[in-house]
Scaffold this motif. Structure first.
Motif, PDB file in Angstrom:
ATOM      1  N   MET A 173      64.816  -0.225 -13.934  1.00 61.45           N
ATOM      2  CA  MET A 173      64.232  -1.533 -14.152  1.00 61.45           C
ATOM      3  C   MET A 173      64.028  -2.175 -12.795  1.00 61.45           C
ATOM      4  O   MET A 173      64.884  -2.099 -11.924  1.00 61.45           O
ATOM      5  CB  MET A 173      65.167  -2.371 -15.017  1.00 61.45           C
ATOM      6  N   LYS A 174      62.877  -2.799 -12.621  1.00 58.53           N
ATOM      7  CA  LYS A 174      62.596  -3.483 -11.372  1.00 58.53           C
ATOM      8  C   LYS A 174      61.976  -4.844 -11.670  1.00 58.53           C
ATOM      9  O   LYS A 174      61.058  -4.947 -12.471  1.00 58.53           O
ATOM     10  CB  LYS A 174      61.646  -2.656 -10.513  1.00 58.53           C
ATOM     11  N   LEU A 175      62.524  -5.874 -11.045  1.00 54.29           N
ATOM     12  CA  LEU A 175      61.994  -7.230 -11.165  1.00 54.29           C
ATOM     13  C   LEU A 175      61.551  -7.689  -9.783  1.00 54.29           C
ATOM     14  O   LEU A 175      62.279  -7.513  -8.808  1.00 54.29           O
ATOM     15  CB  LEU A 175      63.067  -8.190 -11.686  1.00 54.29           C
ATOM     16  N   THR A 176      60.380  -8.276  -9.714  1.00 51.32           N
ATOM     17  CA  THR A 176      59.854  -8.802  -8.461  1.00 51.32           C
ATOM     18  C   THR A 176      59.467 -10.259  -8.662  1.00 51.32           C
ATOM     19  O   THR A 176      58.658 -10.567  -9.538  1.00 51.32           O
ATOM     20  CB  THR A 176      58.623  -7.997  -8.003  1.00 51.32           C
ATOM     21  N   LYS A 177      60.067 -11.135  -7.893  1.00 50.25           N
ATOM     22  CA  LYS A 177      59.788 -12.579  -7.961  1.00 50.25           C
ATOM     23  C   LYS A 177      59.863 -13.091  -9.396  1.00 50.25           C
ATOM     24  O   LYS A 177      58.988 -13.794  -9.877  1.00 50.25           O
ATOM     25  CB  LYS A 177      58.432 -12.894  -7.341  1.00 50.25           C
ATOM     26  N   PHE A 178      60.910 -12.712 -10.081  1.00 47.14           N
ATOM     27  CA  PHE A 178      61.134 -13.145 -11.456  1.00 47.14           C
ATOM     28  C   PHE A 178      62.378 -14.007 -11.485  1.00 47.14           C
ATOM     29  O   PHE A 178      63.464 -13.562 -11.122  1.00 47.14           O
ATOM     30  CB  PHE A 178      61.321 -11.939 -12.383  1.00 47.14           C
ATOM     31  N   PHE A 181      65.339 -13.768  -8.901  1.00 44.88           N
ATOM     32  CA  PHE A 181      65.277 -12.557  -8.093  1.00 44.88           C
ATOM     33  C   PHE A 181      64.015 -12.480  -7.244  1.00 44.88           C
ATOM     34  O   PHE A 181      62.914 -12.568  -7.763  1.00 44.88           O
ATOM     35  CB  PHE A 181      65.328 -11.312  -8.985  1.00 44.88           C
ATOM     36  N   ALA A 182      64.182 -12.278  -5.949  1.00 41.41           N
ATOM     37  CA  ALA A 182      63.045 -11.961  -5.093  1.00 41.41           C
ATOM     38  C   ALA A 182      62.664 -10.502  -5.350  1.00 41.41           C
ATOM     39  O   ALA A 182      61.495 -10.170  -5.501  1.00 41.41           O
ATOM     40  CB  ALA A 182      63.395 -12.180  -3.626  1.00 41.41           C
ATOM     41  N   SER A 183      63.669  -9.643  -5.410  1.00 39.23           N
ATOM     42  CA  SER A 183      63.459  -8.234  -5.702  1.00 39.23           C
ATOM     43  C   SER A 183      64.777  -7.670  -6.235  1.00 39.23           C
ATOM     44  O   SER A 183      65.810  -7.791  -5.597  1.00 39.23           O
ATOM     45  CB  SER A 183      63.032  -7.476  -4.442  1.00 39.23           C
ATOM     46  N   LEU A 184      64.721  -7.065  -7.399  1.00 39.52           N
ATOM     47  CA  LEU A 184      65.904  -6.454  -8.004  1.00 39.52           C
ATOM     48  C   LEU A 184      65.500  -5.110  -8.565  1.00 39.52           C
ATOM     49  O   LEU A 184      64.497  -4.996  -9.267  1.00 39.52           O
ATOM     50  CB  LEU A 184      66.463  -7.321  -9.138  1.00 39.52           C
ATOM     51  N   GLU A 185      66.265  -4.084  -8.245  1.00 42.14           N
ATOM     52  CA  GLU A 185      66.031  -2.770  -8.826  1.00 42.14           C
ATOM     53  C   GLU A 185      67.359  -2.230  -9.338  1.00 42.14           C
ATOM     54  O   GLU A 185      68.343  -2.182  -8.598  1.00 42.14           O
ATOM     55  CB  GLU A 185      65.430  -1.809  -7.804  1.00 42.14           C
ATOM     56  N   ILE A 186      67.368  -1.867 -10.607  1.00 43.23           N
ATOM     57  CA  ILE A 186      68.547  -1.267 -11.217  1.00 43.23           C
ATOM     58  C   ILE A 186      68.199   0.188 -11.465  1.00 43.23           C
ATOM     59  O   ILE A 186      67.214   0.494 -12.139  1.00 43.23           O
ATOM     60  CB  ILE A 186      68.909  -1.966 -12.542  1.00 43.23           C
ATOM     61  N   LYS A 187      68.987   1.077 -10.890  1.00 40.20           N
ATOM     62  CA  LYS A 187      68.688   2.501 -11.051  1.00 40.20           C
ATOM     63  C   LYS A 187      69.985   3.296 -11.059  1.00 40.20           C
ATOM     64  O   LYS A 187      71.064   2.743 -10.833  1.00 40.20           O
ATOM     65  CB  LYS A 187      67.762   2.986  -9.936  1.00 40.20           C
ATOM     66  N   ASP A 188      69.856   4.560 -11.314  1.00 41.89           N
ATOM     67  CA  ASP A 188      70.967   5.510 -11.299  1.00 41.89           C
ATOM     68  C   ASP A 188      72.052   5.212 -12.325  1.00 41.89           C
ATOM     69  O   ASP A 188      73.217   5.504 -12.102  1.00 41.89           O
ATOM     70  CB  ASP A 188      71.586   5.608  -9.894  1.00 41.89           C
ATOM     71  N   ILE A 189      71.662   4.623 -13.451  1.00 39.05           N
ATOM     72  CA  ILE A 189      72.608   4.497 -14.561  1.00 39.05           C
ATOM     73  C   ILE A 189      72.600   5.843 -15.269  1.00 39.05           C
ATOM     74  O   ILE A 189      71.537   6.317 -15.674  1.00 39.05           O
ATOM     75  CB  ILE A 189      72.200   3.371 -15.534  1.00 39.05           C
ATOM     76  N   SER A 209      53.702  -8.983 -15.144  1.00 41.42           N
ATOM     77  CA  SER A 209      53.286  -7.975 -14.165  1.00 41.42           C
ATOM     78  C   SER A 209      54.389  -7.678 -13.163  1.00 41.42           C
ATOM     79  O   SER A 209      54.286  -6.725 -12.395  1.00 41.42           O
ATOM     80  CB  SER A 209      52.027  -8.441 -13.425  1.00 41.42           C
ATOM     81  N   ARG A 210      55.445  -8.468 -13.186  1.00 43.06           N
ATOM     82  CA  ARG A 210      56.536  -8.277 -12.234  1.00 43.06           C
ATOM     83  C   ARG A 210      57.775  -7.662 -12.871  1.00 43.06           C
ATOM     84  O   ARG A 210      58.838  -7.639 -12.275  1.00 43.06           O
ATOM     85  CB  ARG A 210      56.876  -9.620 -11.594  1.00 43.06           C
ATOM     86  N   ILE A 211      57.623  -7.158 -14.111  1.00 44.70           N
ATOM     87  CA  ILE A 211      58.731  -6.504 -14.820  1.00 44.70           C
ATOM     88  C   ILE A 211      58.334  -5.058 -15.080  1.00 44.70           C
ATOM     89  O   ILE A 211      57.354  -4.794 -15.769  1.00 44.70           O
ATOM     90  CB  ILE A 211      59.008  -7.186 -16.175  1.00 44.70           C
ATOM     91  N   VAL A 212      59.083  -4.120 -14.526  1.00 46.76           N
ATOM     92  CA  VAL A 212      58.820  -2.698 -14.735  1.00 46.76           C
ATOM     93  C   VAL A 212      60.076  -2.079 -15.329  1.00 46.76           C
ATOM     94  O   VAL A 212      61.158  -2.197 -14.761  1.00 46.76           O
ATOM     95  CB  VAL A 212      58.467  -1.992 -13.406  1.00 46.76           C
ATOM     96  N   ILE A 213      59.918  -1.431 -16.475  1.00 43.36           N
ATOM     97  CA  ILE A 213      61.039  -0.755 -17.121  1.00 43.36           C
ATOM     98  C   ILE A 213      60.609   0.676 -17.390  1.00 43.36           C
ATOM     99  O   ILE A 213      59.587   0.913 -18.028  1.00 43.36           O
ATOM    100  CB  ILE A 213      61.433  -1.450 -18.437  1.00 43.36           C
TER     101      ILE A 213
END
Length: 93
Positions: A1-6, A9-17, A72-76
């Motif tokens: 999951m990645k959030l940009t300017k949401f 959060f300026a930039s947040l990436e959650i990975k490797d779960i 457009s700033r939410i990627v899952i």
């Protein structure tokens, strides 16, 4: 999951779960963004399922952001990098 300017959060990436994870815990002090993360998940779900999002895009935007489309700033993405399966709304066509 990645959030940009949401929201916060300026930039947040959650990975490797790990795909074997059965429980993920979000813990942090007030104002750290726990609710913002769930707001992003809810907005993405509502838009993908056809229910639509809030008309108050200012609620989702990080202050000073010029992009009026918070979706457009939410990627899952799933673990394998593929596409998410379609969302079933429970309504027949």
């Amino acid at each position: 999951m990645k959030l940009t300017k949401f929201r916060r959060f300026a930039s947040l990436e959650i990975k490797d779960i790990p795909s074997s994870a059965r429980l993920v815990v979000l813990a942090g002090p007030n104002g750290s963004g726990k609710s913002s993360l769930f707001d992003a998940l809810l907005l993405r779900y509502r838009l993908d399922s056809g229910f639509g999002g809030s008309s108050d895009s200012g609620y989702y935007n990080r202050s000073g952001d010029s992009n009026p489309d918070p979706a457009s700033r939410i990627v899952i993405q799933p673990h394998d990098g593929g596409e998410l399966p379609p969302i079933s709304t429970g309504q027949s066509a």
